[in-house]
Design an enzyme around this catalytic site. Structure first.
Site, short mmCIF file in Angstrom:
data_model
loop_
_atom_site.label_atom_id
_atom_site.label_comp_id
_atom_site.label_asym_id
_atom_site.label_seq_id
_atom_site.Cartn_x
_atom_site.Cartn_y
_atom_site.Cartn_z
N GLY A 32 76.51 24.27 20.28
CA GLY A 32 75.79 23.17 20.00
C GLY A 32 74.76 22.86 20.81
O GLY A 32 74.52 23.70 21.40
N LEU A 34 71.78 22.49 19.78
CA LEU A 34 70.90 23.46 19.18
C LEU A 34 69.55 23.49 19.60
O LEU A 34 68.83 22.15 19.73
CB LEU A 34 71.05 23.70 17.73
CG LEU A 34 72.63 23.69 17.28
CD1 LEU A 34 72.81 24.06 15.81
CD2 LEU A 34 73.25 24.94 18.05
N HIS A 35 68.93 24.48 19.82
CA HIS A 35 67.38 24.42 20.39
C HIS A 35 66.93 25.92 19.62
O HIS A 35 67.33 26.40 18.75
CB HIS A 35 67.11 24.56 21.82
CG HIS A 35 68.06 25.73 22.38
ND1 HIS A 35 67.90 26.97 22.02
CD2 HIS A 35 69.08 25.44 23.32
CE1 HIS A 35 68.87 27.81 22.99
NE2 HIS A 35 69.62 26.74 23.59
N HIS A 38 68.80 29.24 19.51
CA HIS A 38 69.62 29.34 18.73
C HIS A 38 69.19 29.46 17.12
O HIS A 38 69.70 30.25 16.17
CB HIS A 38 70.43 27.96 18.48
CG HIS A 38 71.31 27.72 19.63
ND1 HIS A 38 71.01 26.61 20.34
CD2 HIS A 38 72.34 28.48 20.13
CE1 HIS A 38 71.91 26.54 21.41
NE2 HIS A 38 72.56 27.68 21.27
N GLN A 62 85.93 28.24 28.72
CA GLN A 62 85.15 29.09 29.59
C GLN A 62 84.37 28.19 30.58
O GLN A 62 83.51 28.98 31.37
CB GLN A 62 84.22 29.72 28.41
CG GLN A 62 83.02 28.78 27.85
CD GLN A 62 82.39 29.29 26.83
OE1 GLN A 62 82.89 29.81 25.81
NE2 GLN A 62 81.04 29.57 27.15
N GLY A 149 72.22 35.79 22.11
CA GLY A 149 70.81 35.86 22.82
C GLY A 149 70.88 36.91 24.01
O GLY A 149 72.02 36.93 24.57
N GLN A 150 69.74 37.55 24.02
CA GLN A 150 69.72 38.46 25.35
C GLN A 150 69.54 37.57 26.62
O GLN A 150 69.74 38.36 27.48
CB GLN A 150 68.55 39.40 25.11
CG GLN A 150 68.75 40.35 23.95
CD GLN A 150 67.62 41.30 23.49
OE1 GLN A 150 66.43 41.02 24.17
NE2 GLN A 150 67.97 42.11 22.65
N ASP A 152 71.83 35.71 27.82
CA ASP A 152 72.86 35.80 28.19
C ASP A 152 73.44 37.17 28.29
O ASP A 152 74.39 37.53 27.65
CB ASP A 152 74.08 34.93 27.52
CG ASP A 152 73.86 33.51 27.55
OD1 ASP A 152 73.88 32.91 28.76
OD2 ASP A 152 73.14 33.06 26.71
N ARG A 189 71.06 23.90 28.58
CA ARG A 189 71.17 23.34 29.96
C ARG A 189 69.90 22.86 30.59
O ARG A 189 69.67 22.24 31.76
CB ARG A 189 71.97 24.18 30.90
CG ARG A 189 73.42 24.49 30.79
CD ARG A 189 74.05 25.21 31.76
NE ARG A 189 75.64 25.03 31.57
CZ ARG A 189 76.52 25.74 31.01
NH1 ARG A 189 75.92 26.85 30.57
NH2 ARG A 189 77.75 25.71 30.91
O1 PAF Z 1 76.71 31.51 24.39
C1 PAF Z 1 77.61 30.26 24.12
O2 PAF Z 1 76.89 29.63 23.79
C2 PAF Z 1 78.91 30.60 24.22
O3 PAF Z 1 79.11 31.40 25.44
C3 PAF Z 1 79.60 31.28 23.01
C4 PAF Z 1 79.26 32.67 22.65
C5 PAF Z 1 79.30 30.41 21.80
C6 PAF Z 1 81.36 31.06 23.12
O4 PAF Z 1 81.62 29.62 23.39
#
Ligand code: PAF
Length: 284
Positions: A32, A34-35, A38, A62, A149-150, A152, A189
């Site tokens: 969520g 979102l930007h 995404h 996580q 996304g690349q 990450d 973030r």
């Molecule tokens: O990249 C993210 O937003 C999260 O790590 C993901 C892949 C949705 C898993 O929670």
């Protein structure tokens, strides 16, 4: 209007109906807030599948105990509006109880070395949490394709390996990083950044572009490239958590003299945000 599902069973039922009608289903997993980054994943998903599902789930598994789970931005109304504007077909928004009805999952997917390098060093358990929730999402949505996304990059490598190791019939697509005009990689973030931090944060990508320029003008020393990026960051008042020069497929350190494709990856704290970014050298 996108259909909203909050339980794994209703989500799976819808996805199976789509498959029954011979429609490919694309999944964009998100947390969520979102930007436009995404939305680039959504647009790409729409090119590869007739039906697109976006999952919105802030996955507690996580986040480490000292991390930002409690203050992670949550903007469900804005998210749903944006997803409607982009013509997304379904949104999966489960509660923590729906995703982990028996309490924190005892079964975890771990990826050994891949999860303990780069960001894994300072975020123990993070990629185990990511891999576990992504495996669950794949079982629930049964997508034909899923997009990440690349920015990450390590996450993308881990998910590709997860899919290969556990035989998920899912095509993984990596989507280039979307950037602000000043080069800053768009991230949920970034909301933690003050205006002054935002312009300082742009020096991450400037430092990476500097590495690319050095590479293009013939620099091949791994340490020289690494040092150049770290120095450039510290000139902007940013102390990197890491600057690493690695093989983009295996995340193993690159040879001392670079050859073939190379990934330069950085992580740094700027103000209240921990930011990551990367650049590929030797693409051409
Ligand atoms: O990249 C993210 O937003 C999260 O790590 C993901 C892949 C949705 C898993 O929670």
């Amino acid at each position: 209007m996108a259909q909203i599902f909050t339980t794994p069973s209703s989500m799976r039922q819808w996805a199976r109906q789509q498959h029954g009608q011979k429609r490919r289903v694309g999944l964009v997993p998100t947390m969520g807030a979102l930007h436009l980054g995404h939305m680039a994943l959504v647009r790409e998903a729409q090119r590869h599948a007739e039906r697109v599902v976006v999952s919105i789930f802030v996955n507690p598994l996580q986040f480490g105990p000292q991390e930002d789970l409690a203050r992670y931005p949550q903007t469900p109304e804005d998210d749903l509006k944006l997803l409607d504007e982009f013509g997304v077909d379904a949104v999966f928004m489960p509660s923590v109880e729906e995703m982990y009805p028996l309490g924190p999952s005892l079964t975890r997917v771990s990826l050994e070395r891949l999860a303990s390098v780069l960001c894994g060093k300072s975020r123990p358990g993070h990629f185990q949490g990511v891999a576990t929730v992504v495996a669950k999402l794949f079982h629930i949505v049964e997508p034909d394709t899923a997009l990440f996304g690349q920015k990450d990059w390590q996450q993308l490598v881990i998910i590709r390996r997860l899919v290969a190791d556990l035989n998920f019939p899912v095509e993984i697509i990596g989507v280039p990083t979307v950037r602000e005009a000043n080069g800053l990689a768009i991230s949920s973030r970034n909301r933690y950044l003050s205006p002054a931090d935002t312009s300082r944060a742009a020096s991450l990508y400037r430092a990476l572009r500097g590495a690319l320029a050095a590479y293009q003008s013939g620099t091949r020393g791994r340490e020289e490239i690494r040092r150049q990026v770290a120095d450039s960051l510290s000139l902007s008042g940013i102390e990197a958590e890491y600057v690493e020069v690695v093989d983009p497929r295996t995340l193993e350190p690159s040879p001392e003299m670079l050859s073939g494709q190379t990934l330069v990856a950085v992580a740094a704290r700027v103000g209240k945000a921990r930011l990551i970014d990367n650049i590929l050298l030797g693409q051409d």
